[in-house]
Write an enzyme that holds these catalytic residues in place. Structure first.
Site, mmCIF file in Angstrom:
data_model
loop_
_atom_site.group_PDB
_atom_site.id
_atom_site.type_symbol
_atom_site.label_atom_id
_atom_site.label_comp_id
_atom_site.label_asym_id
_atom_site.label_seq_id
_atom_site.Cartn_x
_atom_site.Cartn_y
_atom_site.Cartn_z
ATOM 1 N N ASP A 75 4.871 36.598 35.998
ATOM 2 C CA ASP A 75 5.963 35.004 36.740
ATOM 3 C C ASP A 75 4.906 33.664 36.243
ATOM 4 O OD1 ASP A 75 4.497 36.339 38.758
ATOM 5 O OD2 ASP A 75 6.041 35.837 39.836
ATOM 6 N N GLU B 124 14.052 44.720 42.871
ATOM 7 C CA GLU B 124 14.489 43.844 44.317
ATOM 8 C C GLU B 124 14.770 43.111 44.544
ATOM 9 O OE1 GLU B 124 10.723 44.295 46.489
ATOM 10 O OE2 GLU B 124 9.493 43.482 44.557
ATOM 11 N N THR C 227 -0.963 39.741 38.356
ATOM 12 C CA THR C 227 0.208 40.240 38.608
ATOM 13 C C THR C 227 1.668 41.141 37.816
ATOM 14 O OG1 THR C 227 2.074 39.384 39.519
ATOM 15 C CG2 THR C 227 0.943 37.616 38.062
ATOM 16 N N ASP D 118 -0.165 32.650 40.727
ATOM 17 C CA ASP D 118 -0.535 31.077 41.113
ATOM 18 C C ASP D 118 -1.471 30.820 42.121
ATOM 19 O OD1 ASP D 118 1.901 32.018 42.445
ATOM 20 O OD2 ASP D 118 2.795 30.412 41.028
ATOM 21 N N GLY E 88 -1.820 39.978 45.690
ATOM 22 C CA GLY E 88 -1.300 41.872 45.123
ATOM 23 C C GLY E 88 -2.457 42.173 43.885
ATOM 24 N N ARG F 156 -5.170 38.690 51.861
ATOM 25 C CA ARG F 156 -3.792 36.539 51.494
ATOM 26 C C ARG F 156 -4.508 36.331 52.936
ATOM 27 N NH1 ARG F 156 -0.450 40.405 48.925
ATOM 28 N NH2 ARG F 156 0.572 40.026 47.383
ATOM 29 N N ASP G 3 3.750 41.427 37.982
ATOM 30 C CA ASP G 3 5.346 40.680 38.153
ATOM 31 C C ASP G 3 5.469 39.722 36.909
ATOM 32 O OD1 ASP G 3 6.524 41.597 40.474
ATOM 33 O OD2 ASP G 3 6.283 39.714 41.605
ATOM 34 N N ARG H 84 10.446 40.241 43.453
ATOM 35 C CA ARG H 84 11.474 39.949 43.976
ATOM 36 C C ARG H 84 11.893 38.346 43.796
ATOM 37 N NH1 ARG H 84 7.436 38.051 48.002
ATOM 38 N NH2 ARG H 84 7.062 35.978 46.431
#
Length: 325
Positions: free
Chosen positions: A129, A222, A125, A102, A10, A71, A127, A171
């Site tokens: 995360d 989300e 990212t 990762d 992303g 991706r 996120d 997510r």
């Protein structure tokens, strides 16, 4: 000596400042910089170009990634990794800087084990995360975009005595929703990491409305699918039918990934890349990921990054517990 940079997975704001710093710093160090377009797919297809100052001029303020991303399922096939290796050999490239998550780091770790191409991973990212780092590139810009949107939505909710449900990305990790709910003064925050009881929350909101509250802001990740509330639309129905307040939903979606990078993301991009280049030039260095913890940059192994799942700090979760009961 030649080093290449690529972006994978992303996109996020901060990637372009990182790319510019990479090219500028390489030239300063008398190193040949190369750009790999289209991520791992571009590495397989040989979409590799020697960088010039012109390639990165005027991109500091732009979101996304000028060298594009992807991706790649093909990269998990040894045949295509061999093709990627041969493409690097054509340009004399034996070192890589990759901006991604990762999954991208795992892919290049296998590439390193197969062909010895050393790399440094930069966590990028929205996120936030990735295990082992408190900060990932792009997070600050994403949070500011959510903040601006939430503030604007609150204005119209207050004008009409409505509730608003704002869905953020996340997510598997509720970091964006959590920090946004706290900093935007939300009344409700729903994330995968915190259990919630709609009946208890409903009683609180109804009492607050009786006592003069004119609107409600609910921020939800989300990936929030616990209990009986599984979608943003179900939250809207619950607020209207159970709590008794007119409600509108806004799904922010990919707006969170783009936008003008904040000063902080630009600065962090520059520091990440500079330290990454310095590290990869050391003869005794190994492939690793650069992380940021307690205001310091460190280098950790790929195995360490993949050894556990990222967890939001308890202190942050505690700040939001009052919003789920």
């Amino acid at each position: 000596m030649a080093i290449a940079i690529l972006t994978s997975g992303g996109d996020c704001a901060g990637m372009n400042p990182a790319i510019k710093q990479f090219v500028d710093y390489c030239f300063n160090k008398k190193i040949e910089p190369f750009l790999i377009y289209d991520g791992l797919e571009g590495l397989i297809d040989g979409n590799i170009k020697k960088a010039s100052y012109d390639d990165v001029a005027g991109i500091m303020h732009e979101g996304g990634t000028k060298i594009r991303s992807s991706r790649s399922k093909r990269f998990f096939d040894l045949e295509y990794r061999k093709q990627a290796f041969e493409n690097l050999q054509k340009h004399g490239i034996d070192k890589l800087i990759i901006l991604g998550g990762d999954g991208s780091f795992r892919a290049l770790d296998q590439f390193y084990k197969d062909f010895g191409i050393k790399f440094i991973g930069i966590p990028a990212t929205i996120d936030n995360d990735i295990f082992g780092t408190e900060y990932c590139l792009g997070v600050d810009t994403a949070l500011n975009i959510i903040r601006e949107a939430t503030d604007a939505i609150r204005d119209t909710s207050a004008s009409f005595k409505r509730a608003c449900v704002i869905e953020t990305m996340g997510r598997d990790c509720g970091y964006l929703a959590l920090v946004s709910a706290i900093t935007c003064g939300a009344e409700v925050c729903m994330i995968p990491e915190l259990d919630y009881d709609l009946e208890v929350i409903g009683k609180r909101l109804k009492q607050e409305l009786k006592e003069g509250r004119k609107y409600i802001v609910c921020v939800v990740a989300e990936g929030c699918s616990k209990n009986r509330c599984t979608t943003t639309n179900e939250l809207v129905r619950w607020l209207e039918e159970d709590v008794g307040i007119e409600t509108r939903a806004t799904i922010l979606g990919h707006i969170q990934r783009g936008g003008n990078p904040t000063v902080y993301d630009r600065l962090m991009a520059s520091e990440f890349v500079t330290f990454a280049i310095e590290e990869i030039l050391k003869e005794d260095s190994e492939s690793s990921v650069i992380v940021y913890n307690k205001s310091e940059f460190q280098f950790v192994s790929i195995d360490y990054v993949n050894s556990s799942k990222y967890e939001i700090k308890k202190e942050l979760l505690d700040l939001a517990r009052r919003l789920v009961n």
